[in-house]
Write a protein that holds these residues in place. Structure first.
Motif, mmCIF file in Angstrom:
data_model
loop_
_atom_site.group_PDB
_atom_site.id
_atom_site.type_symbol
_atom_site.label_atom_id
_atom_site.label_comp_id
_atom_site.label_asym_id
_atom_site.label_seq_id
_atom_site.Cartn_x
_atom_site.Cartn_y
_atom_site.Cartn_z
ATOM 1 N N LEU A 223 -1.833 3.245 -0.673
ATOM 2 C CA LEU A 223 -1.351 4.138 0.386
ATOM 3 C C LEU A 223 -0.494 5.215 -0.271
ATOM 4 O O LEU A 223 0.677 5.015 -0.542
ATOM 5 C CB LEU A 223 -0.529 3.345 1.416
ATOM 6 N N HIS A 225 -1.079 9.763 -1.429
ATOM 7 C CA HIS A 225 -1.587 11.029 -0.876
ATOM 8 C C HIS A 225 -2.921 10.774 -0.189
ATOM 9 O O HIS A 225 -3.188 11.278 0.892
ATOM 10 C CB HIS A 225 -1.743 12.072 -1.969
ATOM 11 N N GLY A 226 -3.760 9.980 -0.823
ATOM 12 C CA GLY A 226 -4.974 9.495 -0.194
ATOM 13 C C GLY A 226 -4.874 7.998 -0.011
ATOM 14 O O GLY A 226 -3.851 7.388 -0.323
ATOM 15 N N VAL A 227 -5.909 7.393 0.504
ATOM 16 C CA VAL A 227 -5.930 5.939 0.657
ATOM 17 C C VAL A 227 -7.154 5.397 -0.066
ATOM 18 O O VAL A 227 -8.181 6.065 -0.201
ATOM 19 C CB VAL A 227 -5.955 5.502 2.140
ATOM 20 N N GLY A 249 -10.946 5.403 2.563
ATOM 21 C CA GLY A 249 -10.587 6.627 3.261
ATOM 22 C C GLY A 249 -11.713 7.094 4.157
ATOM 23 O O GLY A 249 -11.479 7.727 5.196
ATOM 24 N N HIS A 270 -8.423 7.551 6.273
ATOM 25 C CA HIS A 270 -7.569 8.567 5.654
ATOM 26 C C HIS A 270 -6.724 9.289 6.695
ATOM 27 O O HIS A 270 -5.554 9.597 6.463
ATOM 28 C CB HIS A 270 -8.453 9.570 4.895
ATOM 29 N N SER A 274 -3.019 8.333 5.249
ATOM 30 C CA SER A 274 -2.720 9.162 4.080
ATOM 31 C C SER A 274 -1.324 9.752 4.217
ATOM 32 O O SER A 274 -0.717 9.724 5.293
ATOM 33 C CB SER A 274 -3.746 10.278 3.953
ATOM 34 N N SER A 275 -0.786 10.318 3.157
ATOM 35 C CA SER A 275 0.576 10.847 3.218
ATOM 36 C C SER A 275 0.744 11.958 4.250
ATOM 37 O O SER A 275 1.778 11.990 4.941
ATOM 38 C CB SER A 275 1.033 11.308 1.832
ATOM 39 N N ALA A 295 2.645 12.850 -1.277
ATOM 40 C CA ALA A 295 3.048 11.455 -1.399
ATOM 41 C C ALA A 295 4.562 11.271 -1.514
ATOM 42 O O ALA A 295 5.117 10.368 -0.884
ATOM 43 C CB ALA A 295 2.332 10.813 -2.595
#
Length: 401
Positions: A223, A225-227, A249, A270, A274-275, A295
């Motif tokens: 977890l 910026h992306g997942v 995502g 996502h 995501s962040s 993030a």
């Protein structure tokens, strides 16, 4: 000199093969158990005293083991000598590749960090120059560590790693120099390069050094910026036919505005975890959140919610609900029994977030699933890269276990 013959699957091994097997067994015991006396090696292997004496001399001559002490002040002589692996007989490097930076760690044969360095990378840098600068960084870091050469280099990078070619898949979302880096490092330093997805390496670090050392099967949810996810089943990291195991995502889930596509994960998990989604959730629920949607901003928002006590409860409960949606989908297919929350957001939420996600999962699924907060920290990818390079080097020098 004693000649030993070993039976393998109905066949009798030659003396040279038997020696190789015995050497490998002793080296792996010294690696796993630490320094041992010849007597202890004899007891653990079941080999004769002359055979142990031969293999000790052979491994000492090869520079792989050395006397590191004695078993006790009251004991003297050859039987009291304690042997250990010569850690500086080989060096490896781990490289953590991000969009705007590179981190390098050089370690010895036993994985002890000897030297580390980082390098910022400008967004508009030419790919060839970025790759060359990274090669120079690894070379300098190895020189500072006293490494004449590197046996293996492990690289952790975002994106799909094609299991057939070992290369990163082409994508517009990642810097072009990422795809050039493996060839540049191999060409510039002459060491075998092992490229792996960053989430997979974080899972390697968690299993070897972190919160799931007691688990053979688990899933790590990344977890940040992306997942993403890493799947470990029966102690084996699963990558999938195209290297895409864990690309959650893109997983369709309820609670989003649409469906993901083959080229964009908007509408998938996502969009929930995501962040940018975490930062937006924090703003909606009245928590102060940085204007950035990266993030670090998401991590700061989650830490603020944990520290805020009762005032942060609505945000943590809402975030746990979102994460549980993705976790439940993964668990329904794999039933791993344990989910680790990694990445910046997972680490920031710690046990407080993990406990809430586990509670949500208990209500959503009949499958018993523990949820644990990752503990290896922001260096997990780098540490996983070092471990991967170390394993390959040990297998080359010691023989595969």
């Amino acid at each position: 000199m004693t000649s030993t013959r070993v039976s393998l699957a109905g066949r009798t091994a030659s003396p040279s093969t038997a020696r190789a097997i015995n050497d490998r067994l002793a080296l792996h015991l010294l690696k796993d158990e630490g320094p041992l006396t010849a007597g202890q090696l004899k007891s653990m292997t079941g080999l004769s005293r002359p055979t142990i004496a031969d293999l000790v001399e052979r491994l000492r001559s090869a520079g792989l083991i050395a006397v590191v002490g004695e078993a006790g002040a009251e004991r003297r002589g050859p039987n009291a000598r304690v042997y250990g692996i010569v850690a500086d007989s080989a060096y490896v490097a781990g490289v953590d590749v991000r969009a705007r930076s590179v981190a390098v760690c050089v370690a010895d044969l036993l994985g002890h960090t000897v030297s580390e360095a980082t390098l910022p990378v400008a967004a508009d840098v030419e790919p060839a120059r970025a790759a060359e600068a990274t090669v120079d960084l690894v070379r300098r870091t190895a020189r500072e560590a006293g490494a004449g050469r590197l046996h293996h280099i492990g690289i952790g990078a975002p994106g799909l790693v094609d299991p057939a070619t070992g290369e990163l898949a082409v994508t517009d979302s990642l810097p072009g120099w990422h795809r050039e880096l493996s060839a540049a490092l191999h060409g510039g330093l002459g060491a075998p390069v092992l490229l792996e997805n960053e989430v997979n390496l974080a899972a390697v670090a968690e299993q070897r050094l972190g919160v799931v050392r007691d688990r053979d099967t688990f899933v790590l949810l990344w977890l940040g910026h992306g997942v993403g996810a890493a799947v470990v089943l029966d102690r084996v990291l699963r990558r999938g036919a195209s290297g895409g195991t864990g690309e959650i995502g893109f997983m369709p889930v309820p609670g989003t505005s649409g469906l993901p596509s083959a080229t964009a994960c908007d509408g998938g998990f996502h969009s929930l975890a995501s962040s940018p989604a975490v930062c937006e959730l924090a703003r909606e629920l009245g928590l102060s959140a940085d204007a950035a949607d990266d993030a670090p901003a998401a991590e700061a928002a989650v830490r603020a919610a944990v520290d805020a006590g009762e005032r942060g409860e609505p945000f943590l409960e809402a975030l746990a609900g979102r994460i549980a949606v993705g976790a439940a989908a993964v668990c329904a297919v794999l039933d791993p029994g344990c989910v680790v929350l990694g990445g910046e957001v997972g680490r920031a939420g710690g046990p407080a977030l993990a406990r809430r996600v586990e509670d949500r999962l208990r209500r959503m699924s009949p499958l018993r699933t523990q949820v644990r907060a990752g503990v290896v920290g922001g260096g997990g990818v780098l540490r996983g890269a070092v471990l991967t390079a170390m394993d390959a080097t040990q297998n080359q020098l010691f023989g595969a276990p």
